[in-house]
Design a protein around this motif. Sequence first.
Motif, PDB file in Angstrom:
ATOM      1  N   HIS A   4      20.931  74.314  75.954  1.00 32.45           N
ATOM      2  CA  HIS A   4      21.540  73.947  74.878  1.00 32.45           C
ATOM      3  C   HIS A   4      22.748  73.018  75.157  1.00 32.45           C
ATOM      4  N   CYS A   5      23.412  72.995  76.523  1.00 35.23           N
ATOM      5  CA  CYS A   5      24.562  72.371  76.887  1.00 35.23           C
ATOM      6  C   CYS A   5      24.229  70.873  76.747  1.00 35.23           C
ATOM      7  N   ARG A   6      24.731  70.043  75.917  1.00 33.96           N
ATOM      8  CA  ARG A   6      24.370  68.567  76.163  1.00 33.96           C
ATOM      9  C   ARG A   6      24.906  68.033  77.149  1.00 33.96           C
ATOM     10  N   TYR A   7      26.329  68.321  77.487  1.00 33.20           N
ATOM     11  CA  TYR A   7      27.295  67.588  78.299  1.00 33.20           C
ATOM     12  C   TYR A   7      27.324  68.451  79.307  1.00 33.20           C
TER      13      TYR A   7
ATOM     14  N   ASP B 124      23.442  69.325  68.270  1.00 36.71           N
ATOM     15  CA  ASP B 124      23.866  69.877  69.510  1.00 36.71           C
ATOM     16  C   ASP B 124      24.486  71.145  69.257  1.00 36.71           C
ATOM     17  N   LEU B 125      24.714  71.837  70.358  1.00 38.12           N
ATOM     18  CA  LEU B 125      25.555  73.210  70.097  1.00 38.12           C
ATOM     19  C   LEU B 125      26.602  72.959  71.134  1.00 38.12           C
ATOM     20  N   VAL B 126      27.792  73.569  70.876  1.00 35.30           N
ATOM     21  CA  VAL B 126      29.138  73.504  71.677  1.00 35.30           C
ATOM     22  C   VAL B 126      29.774  74.956  71.650  1.00 35.30           C
TER      23      VAL B 126
ATOM     24  N   TRP C 253      23.971  83.403  68.919  1.00 36.84           N
ATOM     25  CA  TRP C 253      24.034  84.092  70.244  1.00 36.84           C
ATOM     26  C   TRP C 253      22.835  83.507  71.099  1.00 36.84           C
ATOM     27  N   LEU C 254      23.104  83.296  72.270  1.00 43.50           N
ATOM     28  CA  LEU C 254      22.185  82.820  73.358  1.00 43.50           C
ATOM     29  C   LEU C 254      22.192  83.656  74.545  1.00 43.50           C
TER      30      LEU C 254
END
Length: 221
Positions: A149-152, A57-59, A140-141
Motif C-alpha cells: 500500500h505504500c505509494r511512494y 492511497d494509504l499513508v 491495520w495491515l
Amino acid sequence: MSALLARTGRHRQRYVDQFRLVAGCIPFKLEKNVEDQGFNVEDRVLVLMISTPKRDDLVFPKGGWENDETLDEAACREAIEEAGVKGILDENPLGVWEFRSKSSQNSCSLAGGCRGYMFALQVTEELDHWPGQASYNRKWLTLHEAFEHCRYDWMRDALKHFLTSLLRSKDLGRRADLAKIHMIPVSDNEEESAMMSPNYLVRPSGVQHLEKSSGNCVVRV
C-alpha cells in the motif's frame, strides 16, 4: 464528538532552508505469542496506515512540526490527530526523508519541499473518537500489505528502516528475516514519476537536498 481539537494553520510551522519540517510515525502493535520460537516477523507485526481525503492511497500519520513543541511531541500529536492512537514513541527517529507536499507536486523548486522525521510508535491505546476522524480512516495491515500500500518510495524505505529497528530493539529475530519481506520493485519510469510526485524520496544517507535542474528533480547522495 472528540474533546481533542486538531491544530490548524501554519503560523507556528518550522522551516529550515525553505523546507517545511514534518514529524510523523509508523504506529504498530505486536500480536500475541510474538516471542514464540520459529515465528515469522511479518506475520506478527501489524502497522497502522490511514486514508487521506480525496485520495485512494494509504499513508502514515504525519504533519507539521511547530515551534512550541519538541519533535517527538509533534509526532505523537499527529498520531492522535490523524490516526487516533497513543503509545510509546521510540526516542530515535527511523530516519529523515525529503519529499513534496501535495500542493507542490508539479514543482521541482525547494519551495513546497518537506523534510520529514519518522518514528516508530508502539500503540497502547486506540481512541474511539479523534480530531481527524471525519477525514481519516485507519487500517491495520500486515507488513506485506503495508509495503503493497505504500505509494511512494520514501514510505517503503521508512518501513524497511522500521523493521530493521524493530528487529534490533525487540530482539525478534535475525536481520536475515528482512529478506522475507516482499519489496515492490521500482522501474526507471516509476522512479522518474516518483521524483515528480508530491512525495519525492531523498534517502536518509549522504547529502540530501532537492534542486531544479533542466526542469527535472534530481537526487544527490
